[in-house]
Design an enzyme around this catalytic site. Structure first.
Site, mmCIF file in Angstrom:
data_model
loop_
_atom_site.group_PDB
_atom_site.id
_atom_site.type_symbol
_atom_site.label_atom_id
_atom_site.label_comp_id
_atom_site.label_asym_id
_atom_site.label_seq_id
_atom_site.Cartn_x
_atom_site.Cartn_y
_atom_site.Cartn_z
ATOM 1 C CD GLU A 127 12.397 2.397 91.435
ATOM 2 O OE1 GLU A 127 12.488 1.108 91.292
ATOM 3 O OE2 GLU A 127 12.229 3.503 89.882
ATOM 4 C CB SER A 171 3.890 53.436 103.639
ATOM 5 O OG SER A 171 2.988 54.329 102.783
#
Length: 719
Positions: free
Chosen positions: A23, A283
């Site tokens: 661009e 756990s």
């Protein structure tokens, strides 16, 4: 319009190269307008008799995005003036940021981050060469080139970008060739939702103010949380989802709430709110059993615990990795999430009391119908919700006070006493003392890992992976798994949920995330203790202190090493010795000229197979000066039958099957036998059949319930 803000440094460098190369090559140096490009465009328009080229720079395109105009010469002049004004007022980085966030990509999509997620399902940080080229060209004709509708048009436009970048030498020929081989694929954009599951929940709960539902959500944190979940879940097995909460520690306000990873993913039941679903916690309850053990005076942070094979009545837990580490401190056992020490502590505290204390603190355990609390609770044998679990973990940052999470800013603060301030502080310190490599390998910066307390968990059958994190400012809860409860083999807390937790932690604002380390409350003291007794050093008897450690103790209590309830023997013994030889004597004195009394420290019997030679030598009792008159009865020694230490085993011949050792336990004083192979429990029972499939060394340990053991090492040699 749908827009996700993003900064240039957050975008893939490949996209920036493609955008500027295609661009506006001279963007870094021109004043907002490229005169050469304008003259070229004017010449092309004059030759064609109409406007076919605009000669716009990125700055001019930003000007048109901010102030749309007709494609006329007067409109172009106004665009040029605005571009010059933008360059005068803003830096190049600021102008580029405006383009990245406002460029059109088709339909309601604005900005490269929005387009990347809507079309490609990924962040603009992660674009390939082909994807970067595609997104660079889309704003030229966003409707005509939409990749979800017109993939062939989009591919031709993308290849045009690739060719220009190759001609300019921006990308190599190999990179461009590889990019051309990628097909153009894009999903159909879907309307973005921010916390859709929470929005539904709040609507169902009612309480709208003038038709508006007010939540405590921080939009920025919510965006970042959803982005992290989406990124992590991409690439996981089908049906996998995730849920997470970010809660302010002080106020218990929920600042980010994700009940699933993708609300639209039907395969993963994306509309199910996992935050409120009862799941096995694995756990993640272990920190609370250590806290209660501290409160009851059972342990301090460096208490000697035993990670060895053993049974608790009819319950025989195993560690996640099926290995045993022998002697561990309480802090090490919690940080490494060893199962046997946690079950041992729960057995001493009582499962009923443990469950009641959690319920008192707002964490209600869901048990099967008719079931009562039992030792399996600590390994996930109950159900909890992510919401209540996060509220319980908040106690570690709030002086032991847990509470109900607040979804609305005006909801009352409901606190409960779960732990004492000292127990909460010590457990948080223990959880923040993980091995550095664990945090680094999972992606957390070292400076942060030292200030974050965290715990993982995995439920039976790999159905739930958890990671809980606590800092001064936030408490974070993470769950990963399949909402339908089916297993996810190989997915567990440390590799599934923990990296996601660290991603979330790294996304938190740095100035809010950390503060200076909290000072311990008055009830906590830092003391020197000794192994194996676990008590303070006795300056008059230094021989009792085999190893010194610094421990955090609660309430001035320094409890000794816990006794083995099943096979007790005193760890501190007083013996009569011959003053000259140092050998043991019985009541007869064994002819010694002078008899003295001296105390010795011993390790728990169960730990002896894991003790190093130095530890064994240090704790060995003196030999007898004479045969004792009343020697205690001794059971036949435990022995491994079927192999001798140092045996070399080979195949019977070429093509013969691998050799198999048939081993048997002989002697000992226990009916329960454990077989360990290279440190990992492999079998229980009197007999053990070992197939030696690969050449190498095989360390075989036979252990009984009393801690008596035998060990042989055999070699399987290649023929």
């Amino acid at each position: 319009m749908w827009r996700r803000p993003i900064a240039p440094e957050q975008v893939s460098p490949l996209y920036l190269e493609a955008l500027l190369g295609y661009e506006d090559r001279w963007f870094p140096i021109h004043p907002g307008v490229n005169p050469i490009a304008l003259l070229r465009a004017a010449w092309q328009n004059l030759r064609s008799g109409g406007i076919v080229s605009g000669g716009s720079t990125l700055t001019m395109q930003v000007a048109r995005l901010l102030e749309p105009h007709d494609r006329t010469y007067s409109g172009k002049l106004r665009q040029i003036l605005r571009a010059l004004q933008l360059t005068w007022r803003y830096s190049k980085a600021e102008v580029l940021t405006l383009y990245l966030n406002h460029a059109p990509f088709g339909g309601p999509l604005e900005g490269v981050e929005t387009a990347s997620r809507a079309y490609l399902g990924k962040s603009a940080r992660e674009l390939s060469h082909a994807e970067a080229a595609l997104l660079a060209v889309l704003p030229q004709a966003p409707s005509r080139l939409r990749p979800d509708r017109y993939p062939q048009r989009a591919r031709r436009a993308r290849d045009k970008v690739l060719q220009r970048l190759l001609d300019q030498g921006v990308w190599s020929a190999q990179a461009v060739a590889d990019a051309r081989m990628e097909t153009v694929w894009a999903q159909t954009p879907r309307a973005p939702f921010l916390a859709p599951i929470l929005a539904r929940r709040l609507k169902q709960e009612g309480g709208a103010e003038r038709g508006v539902i007010v939540s405590a959500i921080d939009a920025g944190l919510q965006w970042r949380l959803e982005e992290r979940l989406t990124t992590r879940i991409n690439g996981t097995p089908a049906g996998t989802s995730a849920a997470a909460l970010i809660v302010e520690s002080d106020t218990l306000l929920v600042r980010a709430y994700a009940g699933s990873a993708d609300f639209h993913d039907d395969a993963a039941h994306g509309q199910v709110d996992i935050v409120q679903a009862a799941r096995s916690p694995g756990s993640t309850l272990k920190p609370f059993v250590y806290a209660l053990a501290l409160e009851q005076g059972l342990i301090h942070s460096q208490s000697l615990l035993s990670d060895v094979p053993r049974a608790f009545a009819d319950y025989a837990p195993e560690n996640f990795d099926h290995a045993y580490l022998g002697p561990l401190s309480a802090a090490e056992a919690l940080a490494r999430s060893r199962n046997v020490p946690a079950v041992d502590l729960l057995t001493r505290i009582g499962a009923n009391l443990f469950s009641a204390r959690l319920r008192q603190g707002g964490l209600t355990l869901s048990l099967p119908s008719g079931a009562r609390p039992n030792p399996s609770l600590i390994l996930g044998g109950a159900g909890v919700t992510l919401e209540q679990l996060t509220g319980a973990y908040a106690a570690l940052a709030r002086g032991g006070l847990s509470g109900a999470l607040r979804l609305r800013p005006h909801a009352p603060l409901q606190e409960r006493r779960l732990l004492t301030p000292g127990a909460a502080w010590i457990v948080r310190h223990m959880l923040a003392s993980h091995r550095p490599g664990v945090a680094r390998d999972a992606g957390l910066a070292m400076a942060q890992s030292r200030k974050l307390a965290w715990k993982t968990g995995t439920s039976y059958g790999f159905r739930d992976a958890w990671a809980m994190g606590v800092s001064d400012r936030y408490v974070i809860g993470v769950w990963v798994g399949r909402p339908d409860g089916t297993p996810s083999p190989g997915q567990y807390g440390a590799i599934s949920a923990l990296p996601l937790l660290f991603d979330i932690v790294d996304s938190l604002p740095r100035h809010q995330q950390w503060s200076a380390a909290q000072a311990p409350p008055p009830s906590v003291s830092h003391v020197e203790i000794c192994w194996p007794l676990g008590t303070l050093p006795d300056p008059h008897q230094p021989q009792l202190c085999h190893e010194k450690r610094m421990a955090w103790a609660l309430g001035g209590a320094v409890p000794p090493t816990l006794p083995d309830l099943d096979h007790w023997r005193p760890l501190r013994v007083s013996l009569a010795l011959d003053a000259d030889s140092g050998k043991r004597v019985d009541a007869s004195g064994c002819g010694a000229r002078r008899v003295i009394t001296r105390e010795f420290a011993r390790w728990p019997t169960r730990l002896e197979p894991w003790l190093s030679p130095n530890r064994l030598q240090r704790s060995a009792l003196p030999e007898w000066a004479c045969a004792p008159q009343q020697a205690p009865p001794v059971a036949a020694p435990l022995r491994i039958v079927g192999a001798r230490d140092g045996d070399v085993i080979r195949r019977a011949g070429p093509g013969a099957p691998p050799p198999t050792l048939e081993l048997r336990a002989l002697g000992g004083d226990s009916a329960q036998h454990y077989w360990l192979l290279n440190g990992k429990q492999t079998h229980q029972g009197e007999r053990f059949s070992l197939q030696m499939t690969t050449p190498g060394s095989y360390a075989i340990t036979l252990l009984d319930e009393t801690g008596v053991y035998d060990r042989v090492t055999v070699i399987h040699a290649a023929n």
